[in-house]
Design a protein around this motif. Structure first.
Motif, PDB file in Angstrom:
ATOM      1  N   CYS A   1       0.840  -1.193   0.000  1.00  0.00           N
ATOM      2  CA  CYS A   1       0.000   0.000   0.000  1.00  0.00           C
ATOM      3  C   CYS A   1       0.879   1.247   0.000  1.00  0.00           C
ATOM      4  O   CYS A   1       1.904   1.302   0.687  1.00  0.00           O
TER       5      CYS A   1
ATOM      6  N   ARG B   1       0.065   4.171   1.137  1.00  0.00           N
ATOM      7  CA  ARG B   1      -0.175   5.034   2.291  1.00  0.00           C
ATOM      8  C   ARG B   1       0.973   4.910   3.285  1.00  0.00           C
ATOM      9  O   ARG B   1       1.500   3.825   3.517  1.00  0.00           O
ATOM     10  N   THR B   2       1.321   6.026   3.889  1.00  0.00           N
ATOM     11  CA  THR B   2       2.424   6.074   4.840  1.00  0.00           C
ATOM     12  C   THR B   2       2.153   5.152   6.025  1.00  0.00           C
ATOM     13  O   THR B   2       1.050   5.116   6.551  1.00  0.00           O
TER      14      THR B   2
ATOM     15  N   CYS C   1       1.714   2.042   6.180  1.00  0.00           N
ATOM     16  CA  CYS C   1       0.843   0.888   5.923  1.00  0.00           C
ATOM     17  C   CYS C   1       1.662  -0.127   5.143  1.00  0.00           C
ATOM     18  O   CYS C   1       2.169   0.178   4.072  1.00  0.00           O
TER      19      CYS C   1
ATOM     20  N   TYR D   1      -1.276   5.261  -7.420  1.00  0.00           N
ATOM     21  CA  TYR D   1      -1.064   4.863  -6.034  1.00  0.00           C
ATOM     22  C   TYR D   1      -1.715   3.510  -5.807  1.00  0.00           C
ATOM     23  O   TYR D   1      -2.891   3.315  -6.124  1.00  0.00           O
TER      24      TYR D   1
ATOM     25  N   LEU E   1      -3.240   0.781  -3.298  1.00  0.00           N
ATOM     26  CA  LEU E   1      -3.889   0.824  -1.991  1.00  0.00           C
ATOM     27  C   LEU E   1      -4.284  -0.570  -1.529  1.00  0.00           C
ATOM     28  O   LEU E   1      -4.636  -1.429  -2.337  1.00  0.00           O
TER      29      LEU E   1
ATOM     30  N   HIS F   1      -7.755   0.765   2.867  1.00  0.00           N
ATOM     31  CA  HIS F   1      -7.646   2.138   2.376  1.00  0.00           C
ATOM     32  C   HIS F   1      -8.463   2.363   1.104  1.00  0.00           C
ATOM     33  O   HIS F   1      -8.964   3.465   0.877  1.00  0.00           O
TER      34      HIS F   1
END
Length: 125
Positions: free
Chosen positions: A7, A9-10, A12, A43, A45, A49
Motif C-alpha cells: 500500500c 499510504r504512509t 501501511c 497509487y 492501496l 484504504h
C-alpha cells in the motif's frame, strides 16, 4: 525488493489490491483493480484504504469493479429468469383459425431497411 506490492499510504505495510489514479482534467479519482505494473503517478492501496477512499470536495470517485471476480446473480436476476421460464412454459393462446398469433395483419409493416435498422409502420396507419 519484495515481489508483493505494498500500500502507498504512509506506515501501511499491507499488500495492495487496488490502484488509484487521479484525472485532474475531469476532477475524478479512479479506483480500479491492481494495475499490472507500478506506474509513477498511480497509487497502490490495500483493501482497507481503498474502501475508505474519499475524494476532495467537488471531485468524483469512480470505482471500477474487478472483471475477474465472479458476478453473483441478484434477486432481480433470478426473478426475471423464473418469469421467463414460466412464460415459455405457458401454453400459447390459439385463435379461431388454430394459429398461435391470430391474423397477421396485426403485425407492423416493414417500410424501409438500412443496414441492420428497419423502419416499421403500424398496420393501422
Amino acid at each position: 525488493m519484495s515481489p508483493v506490492r505494498r500500500c502507498s499510504r504512509t506506515a501501511c505495510g499491507r499488500p495492495a489490491v487496488a490502484t488509484l489514479t487521479y484525472v485532474y482534467a475531469d476532477s475524478t479519482a479512479v479506483l480500479g483493480p491492481l494495475a499490472t505494473y507500478a506506474e509513477p503517478h498511480c497509487y497502490d492501496l490495500c483493501a482497507e484504504h481503498s474502501e475508505r477512499l474519499t475524494a476532495p470536495r467537488g471531485w468524483e470517485v469512480v470505482r471500477l469493479s474487478d472483471g475477474s471476480a465472479p458476478a453473483h446473480p441478484s434477486g432481480d436476476d433470478l426473478e426475471a429468469l423464473a418469469n421467463a421460464v414460466r412464460e415459455a412454459a405457458r401454453p400459447q393462446d390459439r385463435g379461431p383459425d388454430g394459429g398461435g398469433r391470430g391474423p397477421r395483419s396485426a403485425d407492423p409493416v416493414e417500410v424501409a431497411r438500412r443496414g441492420h435498422l428497419r423502419v416499421l409502420r403500424s398496420p393501422d396507419s
